[in-house]
Design an enzyme around this catalytic site. Structure first.
Site: not given
Length: 322
Positions: A54, A209, A206, A122, A202-203
Site C-alpha cells: 500500500y 450510496g 458503494f 497477501h 462497505l463495498g
C-alpha cells in the site's frame, strides 16, 4: 468497544483498514490520517490493517507513526507477497522463503516495531508452494518477529495445506452484501478455528450510496472499477438503494446497515468476523463503530440477504487492487 478473538489473538470487534490513507482512493492527507488512527485508539479500535504494497511502503510508515507510543495498546496486521517492483501490469505474487524473510524485516523497519501481531500472505504465491511460504512464515513466529499467521483470498484446499504447516489464525477476504465468495471457504475455517477478517465491507463505499463515479478523483481506482461504472454501475444502484431504504426504516446510516449485516453473519458462518472498514476521517470512523450497536430485524435481513445475487460486474479491473 466490544472485543473478540481470532484464534487466541484478542482484538477489537471492528478494526481499521488503512490502505486508503496511502493509495487507491485519491488524494489523502498525512496529518488527517494520523489523527484518525489516534482517534481510533481513543475510542477502542485497536486492530489495524496495512500491507507492504500500500503506497509502496508508505502505509506501513504512516501506521507506525500513528501508533507510536501506544504499541502495547494495539494489534498490528500487515501483509506481504504482492511484488509490484516491475510495475502493476507485471506484478507477481511471491512466497519464496528468502522474499518472505526480507519482506518481514522491511515491514518491521517501516512500522518501527519489533514484531507484528498478525502477518498475512497477501495472495497465494505464483512462485512457491503454499507449504514453503507458510514454512518460512512459521520461522518468523519462532524468531519472535510475528505472533500469528494469516492468509488472504485463499481457497479451502490451500487453507488446509497451509494450516497443516502452521496454525492459521485468520483469513482476510473481501466480504460484504455484494461480495460473498468467501462463504465457500468458511466451513473449513469453522472446522479449523480460523477467524474471518472482511475487507471492503462497505463495498468500497458503494453500499453507502455516497459514491458518485463521475466526481471521483482521477487517482481513485473506483472510477474505472467494473462494478461502479457504465451500465453495471447503474444496475448496481438498486443494491445501494435497498440498503438505504433499510437504513431509513430503522433510523441509521446505510454504512451502518452494511456493517451490521457483516457483523451479524458470525453465528451463521460459525467463525469470528472482524471487519476492517477503511476511512481517513474520524467522524466516519465513529459512524462505523456505532454499527456495532445496530440490530437488524428479520425484515431487514430478508431484504439484504439476496443482494449479492443482483451484482453486475467484476470486483477488479485487470490491474486493480489485488
Amino acid at each position: 468497544m466490544l472485543r473478540t478473538t481470532l484464534g487466541d489473538l484478542d482484538v477489537s470487534a471492528q478494526g481499521l483498514g488503512c490502505m486508503g490513507m496511502s493509495e487507491y482512493y485519491g488524494a489523502s492527507d498525512w496529518d488527517t490520517s494520523i489523527a484518525t488512527i489516534q482517534h481510533a485508539i481513543d475510542v477502542g479500535v485497536t486492530f489495524f490493517d496495512t500491507a507492504d504494497q500500500y503506497g509502496s511502503g508508505h502505509n506501513e510508515v504512516l501506521l507506525g507513526r500513528g501508533v507510536a507510543g501506544r504499541r502495547d495498546d494495539v494489534q498490528i496486521a500487515t501483509k506481504f507477497g504482492i511484488d509490484r517492483s516491475s510495475g502493476d501490469d507485471r506484478r507477481v505474487y511471491r512466497g519464496d522463503p528468502p522474499y518472505v524473510r526480507r519482506s518481514c524485516d522491511a515491514s518491521l523497519l517501516r512500522l518501527g516495531v519489533d514484531h507484528v501481531d498478525l502477518y498475512y500472505l497477501h495472495r497465494p504465491p505464483q512462485n512457491a508452494e503454499i507449504e514453503d511460504a507458510v514454512g518460512a512464515m512459521a520461522e518468523l513466529v519462532a524468531a519472535g518477529k510475528v505472533r500469528h499467521l494469516g492468509l488472504s483470498e485463499v481457497s479451502a484446499e490451500l487453507l488446509r495445506r497451509a494450516h497443516a504447516v502452521h496454525p492459521i489464525t485468520a483469513v482476510q477476504s473481501e466480504y460484504s452484501l455484494w461480495t460473498r465468495e468467501v462463504e465457500q471457504v468458511t466451513p473449513v475455517m469453522a472446522e479449523l478455528g480460523i477467524g474471518l477478517v472482511p475487507y471492503a465491507p462497505l463495498g468500497r463505499g458503494f453500499l453507502t450510496g455516497s459514491v458518485q463515479t463521475a466526481t471521483l478523483h482521477p487517482d481513485d481506482f473506483r472510477a474505472r472499477n467494473p462494478r461502479f461504472t457504465g451500465d453495471a454501475g447503474q444496475q448496481n444502484a438498486v443494491i445501494a438503494d435497498t440498503v438505504r431504504e433499510v437504513a431509513d426504516r430503522i433510523g441509521v446510516l446505510p454504512a451502518q446497515v452494511a456493517l451490521a449485516w457483516v457483523h451479524s453473519q458470525a453465528d451463521r458462518l460459525g467463525v469470528p468476523v472482524v471487519p476492517i472498514p477503511g476511512t481517513r476521517h474520524a467522524d466516519r470512523l465513529d459512524q462505523n463503530v456505532a454499527s456495532l450497536d445496530v440490530g437488524l430485524d428479520a425484515d431487514a435481513l430478508a431484504r439484504l440477504q439476496p443482494l449479492s445475487d443482483m451484482v453486475t460486474g467484476g470486483r477488479y479491473t485487470d490491474h486493480g487492487v489485488r
